[in-house]
Write a protein that holds these residues in place. Structure first.
Motif, PDB file in Angstrom:
ATOM      1  N   PRO A 160       0.613  -1.241  -0.397  1.00 60.76           N
ATOM      2  CA  PRO A 160      -0.077  -0.009  -0.304  1.00 60.76           C
ATOM      3  C   PRO A 160       0.820   1.381  -0.201  1.00 60.76           C
ATOM      4  CG  PRO A 160      -0.295  -0.888   2.173  1.00 60.76           C
ATOM      5  CD  PRO A 160       0.786  -1.782   1.582  1.00 60.76           C
ATOM      6  N   LEU A 161       0.072   2.587   0.030  1.00 60.61           N
ATOM      7  CA  LEU A 161       1.392   3.581  -0.639  1.00 60.61           C
ATOM      8  C   LEU A 161       1.064   4.453   0.375  1.00 60.61           C
ATOM      9  CD1 LEU A 161       2.930   5.228  -2.633  1.00 60.61           C
ATOM     10  CD2 LEU A 161       0.897   6.705  -3.909  1.00 60.61           C
ATOM     11  N   SER A 162      -0.011   4.943   0.709  1.00 58.44           N
ATOM     12  CA  SER A 162      -0.124   5.895   1.395  1.00 58.44           C
ATOM     13  C   SER A 162      -1.923   5.735   2.364  1.00 58.44           C
ATOM     14  CB  SER A 162       0.232   7.132   1.065  1.00 58.44           C
ATOM     15  OG  SER A 162      -0.946   7.548   0.370  1.00 58.44           O
ATOM     16  N   THR A 163      -2.266   6.264   3.271  1.00 58.08           N
ATOM     17  CA  THR A 163      -3.474   6.821   4.111  1.00 58.08           C
ATOM     18  C   THR A 163      -4.465   8.449   4.223  1.00 58.08           C
ATOM     19  OG1 THR A 163      -4.055   4.119   4.524  1.00 58.08           O
ATOM     20  CG2 THR A 163      -5.535   5.645   5.675  1.00 58.08           C
ATOM     21  N   ILE A 164      -5.301   8.576   3.702  1.00 59.54           N
ATOM     22  CA  ILE A 164      -5.054   9.650   4.019  1.00 59.54           C
ATOM     23  C   ILE A 164      -6.571  10.124   4.787  1.00 59.54           C
ATOM     24  CG2 ILE A 164      -6.172  11.832   2.501  1.00 59.54           C
ATOM     25  CD1 ILE A 164      -4.631  10.922   0.339  1.00 59.54           C
ATOM     26  N   TYR A 165      -6.626  10.635   5.471  1.00 59.05           N
ATOM     27  CA  TYR A 165      -7.346  11.008   6.788  1.00 59.05           C
ATOM     28  C   TYR A 165      -7.706  12.197   6.395  1.00 59.05           C
ATOM     29  CZ  TYR A 165      -6.552   6.308   8.518  1.00 59.05           C
ATOM     30  OH  TYR A 165      -5.795   5.388   8.835  1.00 59.05           O
ATOM     31  N   CYS A 217     -11.730  21.316   8.780  1.00 65.06           N
ATOM     32  CA  CYS A 217     -11.331  19.914   8.492  1.00 65.06           C
ATOM     33  C   CYS A 217      -9.716  19.827   9.498  1.00 65.06           C
ATOM     34  CB  CYS A 217     -11.741  19.398   7.661  1.00 65.06           C
ATOM     35  SG  CYS A 217     -10.956  19.801   5.668  1.00 65.06           S
ATOM     36  N   GLU A 218      -8.824  18.633   9.385  1.00 66.04           N
ATOM     37  CA  GLU A 218      -7.637  18.572   9.501  1.00 66.04           C
ATOM     38  C   GLU A 218      -7.154  17.645   8.363  1.00 66.04           C
ATOM     39  OE1 GLU A 218      -5.000  17.808  13.023  1.00 66.04           O
ATOM     40  OE2 GLU A 218      -6.261  16.036  12.363  1.00 66.04           O
ATOM     41  N   LEU A 219      -6.066  17.079   7.543  1.00 66.56           N
ATOM     42  CA  LEU A 219      -6.034  16.297   6.734  1.00 66.56           C
ATOM     43  C   LEU A 219      -4.750  15.700   7.626  1.00 66.56           C
ATOM     44  CD1 LEU A 219      -5.458  18.932   3.805  1.00 66.56           C
ATOM     45  CD2 LEU A 219      -7.435  17.645   4.204  1.00 66.56           C
ATOM     46  N   VAL A 220      -4.409  14.831   7.646  1.00 66.13           N
ATOM     47  CA  VAL A 220      -3.417  13.796   8.688  1.00 66.13           C
ATOM     48  C   VAL A 220      -2.913  12.511   7.489  1.00 66.13           C
ATOM     49  CG1 VAL A 220      -3.284  11.908   9.900  1.00 66.13           C
ATOM     50  CG2 VAL A 220      -4.600  13.663  10.424  1.00 66.13           C
ATOM     51  N   LEU A 221      -1.631  12.690   7.323  1.00 67.69           N
ATOM     52  CA  LEU A 221      -0.974  11.792   6.030  1.00 67.69           C
ATOM     53  C   LEU A 221       0.271  10.598   6.897  1.00 67.69           C
ATOM     54  CD1 LEU A 221      -0.897  11.261   2.618  1.00 67.69           C
ATOM     55  CD2 LEU A 221       0.663  13.107   2.887  1.00 67.69           C
ATOM     56  N   THR A 222      -0.746   9.768   6.160  1.00 62.23           N
ATOM     57  CA  THR A 222       0.374   8.345   7.332  1.00 62.23           C
ATOM     58  C   THR A 222       0.915   7.070   5.716  1.00 62.23           C
ATOM     59  OG1 THR A 222       0.635   7.104   8.997  1.00 62.23           O
ATOM     60  CG2 THR A 222      -1.456   7.510   8.218  1.00 62.23           C
ATOM     61  N   SER A 223       0.877   5.988   6.338  1.00 64.37           N
ATOM     62  CA  SER A 223       1.538   4.581   5.738  1.00 64.37           C
ATOM     63  C   SER A 223       1.700   4.142   6.478  1.00 64.37           C
ATOM     64  CB  SER A 223       2.159   5.244   4.783  1.00 64.37           C
ATOM     65  OG  SER A 223       3.034   3.910   3.643  1.00 64.37           O
ATOM     66  N   GLN A 224       1.524   2.297   6.046  1.00 67.75           N
ATOM     67  CA  GLN A 224       1.621   1.671   6.789  1.00 67.75           C
ATOM     68  C   GLN A 224       3.471   0.920   6.340  1.00 67.75           C
ATOM     69  OE1 GLN A 224      -1.946  -1.457   6.355  1.00 67.75           O
ATOM     70  NE2 GLN A 224      -2.200  -0.281   4.836  1.00 67.75           N
ATOM     71  N   LEU A 239      -3.562  -9.302  -9.145  1.00 65.87           N
ATOM     72  CA  LEU A 239      -4.935  -9.775  -8.278  1.00 65.87           C
ATOM     73  C   LEU A 239      -5.882  -8.892  -7.372  1.00 65.87           C
ATOM     74  CD1 LEU A 239      -3.154 -12.977  -6.633  1.00 65.87           C
ATOM     75  CD2 LEU A 239      -5.057 -13.127  -7.903  1.00 65.87           C
ATOM     76  N   GLN A 240      -5.303  -8.304  -6.555  1.00 66.80           N
ATOM     77  CA  GLN A 240      -5.945  -7.201  -6.764  1.00 66.80           C
ATOM     78  C   GLN A 240      -6.569  -6.121  -7.429  1.00 66.80           C
ATOM     79  OE1 GLN A 240      -3.955  -8.205  -4.457  1.00 66.80           O
ATOM     80  NE2 GLN A 240      -5.884  -9.611  -3.380  1.00 66.80           N
ATOM     81  N   GLY A 241      -5.911  -5.833  -8.819  1.00 66.34           N
ATOM     82  CA  GLY A 241      -6.098  -4.899  -9.979  1.00 66.34           C
ATOM     83  C   GLY A 241      -5.129  -4.186  -9.585  1.00 66.34           C
ATOM     84  N   LEU A 242      -5.317  -3.341  -8.793  1.00 68.95           N
ATOM     85  CA  LEU A 242      -4.352  -1.917  -8.032  1.00 68.95           C
ATOM     86  C   LEU A 242      -4.751  -1.966  -6.489  1.00 68.95           C
ATOM     87  CD1 LEU A 242      -3.065   0.583  -9.045  1.00 68.95           C
ATOM     88  CD2 LEU A 242      -4.932   1.910 -10.406  1.00 68.95           C
ATOM     89  N   TRP A 243      -5.942  -1.959  -6.432  1.00 67.20           N
ATOM     90  CA  TRP A 243      -6.784  -1.140  -4.915  1.00 67.20           C
ATOM     91  C   TRP A 243      -6.471  -2.337  -3.827  1.00 67.20           C
ATOM     92  CZ3 TRP A 243      -9.500  -1.751  -9.808  1.00 67.20           C
ATOM     93  CH2 TRP A 243      -8.839  -0.139 -10.294  1.00 67.20           C
ATOM     94  N   THR A 244      -5.658  -1.804  -2.622  1.00 64.89           N
ATOM     95  CA  THR A 244      -5.642  -2.766  -1.584  1.00 64.89           C
ATOM     96  C   THR A 244      -5.176  -1.655  -0.486  1.00 64.89           C
ATOM     97  OG1 THR A 244      -4.005  -4.474  -0.274  1.00 64.89           O
ATOM     98  CG2 THR A 244      -3.018  -3.003  -1.900  1.00 64.89           C
ATOM     99  N   PRO A 245      -5.984  -2.587   0.519  1.00 65.35           N
ATOM    100  CA  PRO A 245      -5.623  -1.706   1.843  1.00 65.35           C
ATOM    101  C   PRO A 245      -4.997  -1.721   3.095  1.00 65.35           C
ATOM    102  CG  PRO A 245      -7.929  -2.537   2.399  1.00 65.35           C
ATOM    103  CD  PRO A 245      -7.570  -3.002   0.700  1.00 65.35           C
ATOM    104  N   HIS A 246      -3.748  -3.177   2.972  1.00 70.72           N
ATOM    105  CA  HIS A 246      -3.137  -3.865   3.415  1.00 70.72           C
ATOM    106  C   HIS A 246      -2.081  -4.278   3.443  1.00 70.72           C
ATOM    107  CE1 HIS A 246      -6.978  -5.991   3.804  1.00 70.72           C
ATOM    108  NE2 HIS A 246      -7.297  -6.358   2.750  1.00 70.72           N
ATOM    109  N   LYS A 247      -1.229  -3.845   4.131  1.00 63.03           N
ATOM    110  CA  LYS A 247       0.112  -3.681   4.708  1.00 63.03           C
ATOM    111  C   LYS A 247       0.366  -4.959   3.379  1.00 63.03           C
ATOM    112  CE  LYS A 247       4.115  -3.434   7.800  1.00 63.03           C
ATOM    113  NZ  LYS A 247       3.983  -3.516   9.082  1.00 63.03           N
ATOM    114  N   PHE A 248       0.071  -6.176   3.596  1.00 69.35           N
ATOM    115  CA  PHE A 248       0.470  -7.216   3.024  1.00 69.35           C
ATOM    116  C   PHE A 248      -1.198  -8.137   2.079  1.00 69.35           C
ATOM    117  CE2 PHE A 248       3.390  -7.403   6.338  1.00 69.35           C
ATOM    118  CZ  PHE A 248       4.716  -7.018   5.717  1.00 69.35           C
TER     119      PHE A 248
END
Length: 868
Positions: free
Chosen positions: A156-161, A222-229, A415-424
């Motif tokens: 996964p690349l990043s997660t934005i909240y 709002c607040e923008l939070v940027l993180t990654s796994q 297998l996921q095309g392009l999209w996964t929320p999983h670290k592995f």
């Protein structure tokens, strides 16, 4: 005349255009010869307008939208957007909006070691000896010596909240993905303020964009939070947020990335902390997301030879300065629709209804558009709500997903095309090449998206480059190349398993031989002779050279060729002595793939005289070797239950309902098990197999049943369609559209099976995207099939409505493609083709099967030819 002839004809959609012409002619005669008949003329011209409108609407489909009345709580409810490289999963929360972002080039690892397990081939003679001594247990154990490392992980690349600080009760929530324009829109009210959000992923401008608006000024807080796994650091300034890091592993040997979030405000202000951005009292907030990685090719070290990813991000950001948000959106939609709009389909009819004395065209399934997609899917599953709309939506959603996930050179959809929320991700998110990667591209050509298969072409080239070393190291073969069960962004080709996993999948080595079929299909559908000469044929021949060397003479039957060792992905057998094993000799799946490869490689050489000018075509006997070898292959055999034997002997399957049906590859996606020999006059298709083999294929599917995984359901739809059983193909399509709960859902109505998640992602389970693509391809096979045989004149055959179910007795489509470079438009009513036309850039002759009859049609180059 009008009551008995004209009006019935007009309201029969098949002859609509002919009726329009007749009305126009009658109107003209009346106006010229009978000035007393003004009212009649006026009426007929009105009818002409109505029929013209009807003709236009006959080719229209309803708006294709997934929509929901609540935010996503789980991954399998989120909405995917993607530009072929950068993707996001939109959850759409009102308190916290979560976006999981991916870059298709972010993987663990580095280029493969081409010297890995050099000398492992020395175990092959011992495995063969064990097999021919019928010591299958020993063969299984020896196979472990011929295993290499497992694939790398997709990351996964990043997660934005986006944390919303606005107070108030939420109402009127609406979340939708419009796949006609590749836009996600969310709207809701908080208190008395309406908020809207719009999301898209642009390919031409390499950006994901979000626009947030409120209907009252300065209400966005709002607040923008940027993180990654994965390992990362965040740096924030008043102009952007930067996220830099690398895939999991040693930073000196991993792919690195630079992600940038750029905010644009109307009114209000930004406040900066070390790791967040605070948006205060804005009336509009635009967010741009860009990312680049150091991946620079399958054979380039990601650090020492990596791409200048930081400079590339700076260039991407500077590029955005040239466009407003609306301009970026317009460019995105135009680019996306240039592919998506090629195919329109209606699995149902537009009918004329009289509303307040006026004729109104209405799609019979239009009410389905008013039901949230998750609810529509549940009702379809539970209540027999046979929504034509949902079936059409699923078809077009597959095309949307392919456009959105397969536009990066050398990096096909995984297998996921392009999209996964999983670290592995499950199964490492890798390329599984014993069906799943191939299935990803089944709809590419027939559904008019040939460009989306370009990344696969590049990937196959990379596999061939690495695969020649695998052929030598593991199999002692110096000519040609091979690829195995799994691969990754580094185009690894070795057998996997790490010396301790099941041979039934780890030791399979015919991935390359199967994958090159896509190259041949590209030629058949596009007629691109340059690609055939310079790309397809050399790669096909390399795979065929390996297979020719891998085949051995059967010691049980001289002058017959088999593979040994062999496995049938990912199935297991029980011998007549009771041994439960995996390794065998002469497996049917192996020989089906090789038979298809040898035949197609010969066809590729024959197809164009220009190929003979290439050095690779200078030795004519090269393809004769494959023709002769094909004739020596161990033949298909039928078992005691009337099914096609999967093993050399008529052994029982350990799992009779196993999800893989690899021994049916010759039926689909291959073409050498052909039904057409029984449809045309004798000897028209010289290479078709006897009808008893088709019967055995049918019996195999019957014995397997219809309860299986999502991707396997996608495959079985196509197999039943090739057998021309539209009702059973449709039955499996409906099974594919079985509602499945999100994986982490623990509520009272939890459902887990093969099928479809609330966001229409395919449920293996868990999520694998290949089922989506298999389902889309299956619809095409039910409506349109085509066949190639160079020994028949003409060498292309198009079959209209070969496996039409009763549920789709009325309908239309535009833009589906057939082998030979043909594009077909068609409408039908009560199961009969009413109008059809064919377009071809090059023109040529084709046999068309329509309404039970065969006719040879000559298509003019660049002209649309009406055939009925």
């Amino acid at each position: 005349m009008t009551d008995g002839f004209l009006f019935p004809k007009l309201f029969n959609s098949s002859l609509l255009f002919g009726g329009i012409i007749e009305i126009h002619y009658i109107c003209t005669i009346i106006m010229r010869n009978n000035e007393q008949s003004y009212n009649m003329t006026k009426y007929l011209f009105s009818l002409l307008y109505l029929c013209t409108a009807t003709a236009m609407q006959a080719q229209q489909q309803l708006p294709m939208k997934l929509w929901y009345s609540q935010p996503a709580q789980y991954f399998e409810e989120s909405l995917p957007i993607g530009n072929g490289k950068l993707g996001a999963l939109v959850y759409g929360g009102t308190e916290v909006d979560s976006l999981y972002l991916n870059d298709i080039t972010l993987w663990t690892g580095q280029p493969v070691n081409r010297q890995e397990d050099k000398g492992a081939y020395q175990w092959i003679p011992e495995i063969r000896k064990a097999l021919f001594d019928e010591n299958y247990q020993l063969a299984d154990s020896l196979q472990l010596h011929v295993q290499g490392h497992n694939s790398q992980h997709y990351q996964p690349l990043s997660t934005i909240y986006i944390r919303d600080y606005t107070s108030g009760k939420v109402s009127n929530y609406h979340r939708q993905l419009n796949i006609d324009s590749a836009l996600v829109n969310i709207s809701y009210k908080k208190g008395d303020v309406k908020f809207t959000r719009e999301y898209f992923a642009s390919h031409p401008d390499k950006v994901i964009a979000i626009r947030i608006r409120s209907d009252k000024p300065q209400q966005i807080n709002c607040e923008l939070v940027l993180t990654s796994q994965v390992p990362h650091k965040v740096k924030t300034s008043a102009s952007c947020m930067n996220l830099m890091g690398h895939a999991i592993g040693d930073s000196d040997n991993s792919i690195h990335y630079c992600f940038q979030l750029i905010p644009k405000l109307k009114d209000g202000r930004l406040e900066v902390t070390d790791s967040t951005l605070q948006v205060i009292n804005a009336s509009e907030l635009i967010l741009y997301f860009i990312n680049e990685t150091s991946f620079n090719g399958y054979d380039k070290h990601p650090v020492r030879e990596g791409a200048p990813y930081i400079e590339m991000v700076a260039d991407d950001a500077w590029h955005l300065v040239n466009y407003s948000y609306d301009q970026l959106k317009e460019r995105h939609v135009k680019d996306y629709q240039s592919f998506y709009d090629r195919v329109k389909i209606c699995l149902g009819a537009n009918r004329t209804h009289i509303v307040e004395g006026k004729a109104v065209q209405k799609n019979e399934d239009e009410e389905s558009t008013q039901i949230p997609t998750d609810q529509l899917l549940k009702e379809y599953t539970d209540n027999g709500n046979n929504s034509r709309y949902l079936e059409t939506l699923y078809f077009q959603y597959g095309r949307y997903l392919l456009i959105s996930s397969s536009r990066t050179a050398g990096v096909p959809a995984n297998l996921q095309g392009l999209w996964t929320p999983h670290k592995f991700s499950p199964w490492r998110g890798n390329y599984t090449v014993n069906i799943n990667l191939e299935e990803n591209y089944w709809p590419a050509f027939v559904a008019n998206l040939a460009e989306m298969a370009d990344p696969l072409d590049d990937f196959i080239k990379a596999l061939a480059d690495n695969g020649k070393h695998t052929a030598a190291n593991y199999y002692g073969i110096e000519k040609g190349w091979c690829s195995s069960h799994n691969s990754d962004i580094w185009a690894m080709t070795n057998p996997v398993g790490e010396k301790n996993e099941k041979p039934e999948w780890a030791n399979w080595n015919l991935g390359g031989a199967w994958l090159v079929n896509t190259l041949w299909e590209r030629y058949l559908f596009t007629q691109n002779k340059d690609h055939l000469k310079n790309v397809a044929y050399p790669l096909m021949k390399g795979a065929a050279d390996f297979c020719k060397s891998w085949l051995i003479e059967n010691p049980k039957k001289p002058n017959e060729l088999i593979t040994a060792p062999s496995t049938s992905p990912e199935n297991e057998y029980i011998t007549d002595k009771g041994y439960h094993g995996m390794t065998c000799y002469g497996g049917t799946a192996d020989l089906a793939i090789i038979r298809e490869l040898f035949r197609n490689t010969n066809y590729a050489w024959r197809e164009s005289s220009t190929l003979k000018k290439s050095p690779s075509f200078s030795i004519i006997p090269a393809t004769k070797i494959f023709v002769d070898a094909e004739a020596q292959l161990h033949p298909y055999t039928v078992g005691k239950d009337g099914d096609l034997n999967e093993w050399y002997y008529d052994w029982n399957d350990y799992d009779p309902h196993h999800r893989h049906q690899s021994h049916l590859i010759g039926l689909f996606p291959g073409n050498h098990i052909s039904h057409y020999v029984n449809l045309l006059s004798s000897n028209m298709l010289q290479n078709a197999v006897p009808s008893n083999i088709l019967d055995a294929c049918r019996r195999t599917l019957e014995l397997k049943g219809d309860k299986t995984t999502g991707w396997s359901s996608g495959w079985r739809i196509n197999l039943w369609a090739r057998l021309r059983n539209g009702e059973q193909a449709y039955h499996i399509y409906k099974k594919l559209l079985t509602y499945v709960s999100p994986d982490k859902y623990k509520g009272p109505d939890r459902r887990r099976s093969g099928g479809t998640y609330p966001n229409l992602f395919d449920a293996h389970p868990p999520f694998q995207i290949d089922g989506n693509f298999g389902g889309t391809a299956g619809v095409c096979e039910m409506l349109l099939q085509s066949q190639y045989d160079p020994d028949f004149e003409p060498k292309y055959i198009i079959d209209l409505l070969p496996a039409l179910p009763q549920a789709w007795k009325d309908g239309s489509f535009t833009g589906l493609c057939a082998r030979g470079g043909f594009v077909v438009d068609m409408s039908w009513e009560d199961g009969m083709v009413e109008s059809a036309s064919i377009f071809s850039n090059e023109g040529g002759k084709v046999m068309v099967r329509v309404n039970g009859e065969s006719k040879i049609i000559k298509i003019k180059a660049g002209k649309k030819t009406k055939i009925i």
